[in-house]
Design an enzyme around this catalytic site. Sequence first.
Site, short mmCIF file in Angstrom:
data_model
loop_
_atom_site.label_atom_id
_atom_site.label_comp_id
_atom_site.label_asym_id
_atom_site.label_seq_id
_atom_site.Cartn_x
_atom_site.Cartn_y
_atom_site.Cartn_z
N ARG A 147 6.90 -9.39 12.88
CA ARG A 147 6.07 -8.18 12.81
C ARG A 147 6.95 -6.94 12.61
O ARG A 147 6.70 -5.89 13.21
CB ARG A 147 5.23 -7.99 14.08
CG ARG A 147 4.17 -8.98 14.35
CD ARG A 147 3.13 -9.11 13.25
NE ARG A 147 2.46 -10.36 13.42
CZ ARG A 147 2.95 -11.54 12.98
NH1 ARG A 147 4.06 -11.58 12.27
NH2 ARG A 147 2.33 -12.64 13.21
N SER A 163 -4.39 -7.94 17.31
CA SER A 163 -3.59 -8.02 18.54
C SER A 163 -3.01 -6.64 18.84
O SER A 163 -2.42 -6.02 17.96
CB SER A 163 -2.43 -9.00 18.36
OG SER A 163 -2.95 -10.26 18.03
N GLU A 184 1.47 -3.22 18.80
CA GLU A 184 1.64 -3.63 17.40
C GLU A 184 1.09 -2.57 16.43
O GLU A 184 1.73 -2.27 15.44
CB GLU A 184 0.94 -4.98 17.18
CG GLU A 184 1.18 -5.52 15.78
CD GLU A 184 0.35 -6.76 15.48
OE1 GLU A 184 0.54 -7.78 16.15
OE2 GLU A 184 -0.49 -6.69 14.55
C1 LIG Z 1 -9.43 -8.36 13.50
C2 LIG Z 1 -7.99 -8.14 13.09
C3 LIG Z 1 -7.14 -9.24 12.96
C4 LIG Z 1 -5.79 -9.06 12.60
N1 LIG Z 1 -4.99 -10.16 12.48
C5 LIG Z 1 -3.70 -10.02 12.10
C6 LIG Z 1 -2.85 -11.16 11.96
O1 LIG Z 1 -3.26 -12.31 12.16
N2 LIG Z 1 -1.55 -10.96 11.61
C7 LIG Z 1 -1.06 -9.72 11.35
O2 LIG Z 1 0.13 -9.61 11.02
N3 LIG Z 1 -1.85 -8.62 11.47
C8 LIG Z 1 -3.14 -8.74 11.83
N4 LIG Z 1 -3.94 -7.62 11.97
C9 LIG Z 1 -3.37 -6.29 11.74
C10 LIG Z 1 -3.64 -5.72 10.31
O3 LIG Z 1 -4.72 -6.35 9.71
C11 LIG Z 1 -2.41 -5.84 9.41
O4 LIG Z 1 -1.30 -5.21 10.00
C12 LIG Z 1 -2.66 -5.22 8.02
O5 LIG Z 1 -1.59 -5.53 7.17
C13 LIG Z 1 -2.86 -3.71 8.06
O6 LIG Z 1 -3.28 -3.33 6.77
P1 LIG Z 1 -4.08 -2.00 6.51
O7 LIG Z 1 -4.20 -1.85 5.03
O8 LIG Z 1 -5.35 -2.02 7.27
O9 LIG Z 1 -3.07 -0.92 7.07
P2 LIG Z 1 -3.39 0.48 7.89
O10 LIG Z 1 -3.95 0.08 9.19
O11 LIG Z 1 -4.26 1.32 7.02
O12 LIG Z 1 -1.97 1.06 8.00
C14 LIG Z 1 -1.01 0.52 8.89
C15 LIG Z 1 0.31 1.29 8.72
O13 LIG Z 1 0.87 1.00 7.46
C16 LIG Z 1 1.03 2.21 6.70
N5 LIG Z 1 0.71 1.87 5.31
C17 LIG Z 1 -0.44 1.33 4.85
N6 LIG Z 1 -0.35 1.10 3.54
C18 LIG Z 1 0.88 1.51 3.16
C19 LIG Z 1 1.58 1.54 1.91
N7 LIG Z 1 1.02 1.09 0.78
N8 LIG Z 1 2.84 2.06 1.89
C20 LIG Z 1 3.42 2.52 3.02
N9 LIG Z 1 2.81 2.52 4.22
C21 LIG Z 1 1.56 2.01 4.29
C22 LIG Z 1 0.09 3.21 7.31
O14 LIG Z 1 0.54 4.55 7.10
C23 LIG Z 1 0.16 2.81 8.77
O15 LIG Z 1 1.31 3.36 9.36
C24 LIG Z 1 -5.29 -7.77 12.33
C25 LIG Z 1 -6.16 -6.66 12.47
C26 LIG Z 1 -7.49 -6.85 12.84
C27 LIG Z 1 -8.40 -5.67 12.95
#
Ligand SMILES: Cc1cc2nc3c(=O)[nH]c(=O)nc-3n(C[C@H](O)[C@H](O)[C@H](O)COP(=O)(O)OP(=O)(O)OC[C@H]3O[C@@H](n4cnc5c(N)ncnc54)[C@H](O)[C@@H]3O)c2cc1C
Length: 350
Positions: free
Chosen positions: A169, A243, A345
Amino acid sequence: MATDNLPIQTQIPLAPKTTIGIGGPARYYLEATTEEMVTAGIQWAAKKNLPFFLLGGGSNLLLADEGFPGLVIALCMRGRKETHTGDHVILDIAAGEDWDDLVAFTVARNLAGIECLSGIPGKAGAAPIQNIGAYGQEIADTLVDVRVLDLTSMETQVLTRRACRFGYRDSLFKQEGKGRYVVLSLRLQLTPDGKPTIRYPDLERRLGPDASLAEVRETVLAVRRGKSMVADPTDPNARSCGSFFTNPILDASAYAAFKARLPQFGLSEHPNYPGGPGKTKLSAAWLIERSGFGKGLVYKGVGLSQKHCLALINRGQGTATEALELVARIQKGVMERFGVQLEPEPVILK
Ligand SMILES: Cc1cc2nc3c(=O)[nH]c(=O)nc-3n(C[C@H](O)[C@H](O)[C@H](O)COP(=O)(O)OP(=O)(O)OC[C@H]3O[C@@H](n4cnc5c(N)ncnc54)[C@H](O)[C@@H]3O)c2cc1C
């Protein structure tokens, strides 16, 4: 692109743009559908002396109740390109593509490599940020490189997998490169007709060794749904950031100290996994539950999922302040009992 022509909106509520449904408004908001709009948005904010924030799918975010005082740039660039090279297919994916749609596409095309990452919410561009992982795979396994906008030079460059310094992570983007890069696109190397990865106990129990990629995807989705770990607006236990804590990794002396504390609580057996050379990874969920924070716990407008004590949920009208209070209580409780520091996280914007 001229910054004057940008379709910038004002006072846009951010809570609906996050999976946990928390956060005040963005003072300014831009939906960037092209890379030029991203660059122009950043320049616009710089001219006005305002901070900016990059928004993907909002699934790993806890935003402040006060909202964001600058420009939120929602990364909505779309596009996928496929190239065949010898035994592999290289997929070039724009940052704004939906992650799970991408996984579904690769499974339908019988391309192996990311099938176990089914059901993770969010966009492709955020996947390398915390090296998303689940059920025995992580994006670092298939990632070739990431094309970024480097904010120190405002030029694009390509970072190889090695340069991304992936860990559990973790990546360059959360460490020394924090705040320096916008991920514009990424390339994954997938294997046509390849065998799925089945090395996680929940999958091994349910699937035979010859399971197809589609069966692995369906099984992962079923297991995830059972734990409310898919984005589902109708499921109150899924109104979360996934998480909330990473599994702590202890060096040998910290692990010995942790084990020495267990007998006083009548404990000895505990889940533990290799955490790299000389290190042990513990289960954050186990630590939280054994510190008295069980599934279904209620704290003001927030709480813990009834299915999974690692998921902090918004019970309806929860606030970031309440969520952070609960986080602090859990961290304190686990520290007092086990001497272990839990790290959040999600990205927390205070
Ligand atoms: C129900 C649920 C289940 C999940 N299960 C998992 C799992 O099994 N494994 C896991 O690893 N994660 C999991 N996650 C966490 C999450 O889905 C991941 O971390 C996902 O990759 C976040 O993507 P996002 O586009 O929603 O990012 P955001 O939440 O929109 O952004 C997260 C961070 O990344 C930055 N960011 C976003 N896009 C970019 C970009 N293109 N360039 C630079 N910075 C950027 C943002 O500024 C912020 O700091 C889960 C979340 C939920 C709600």
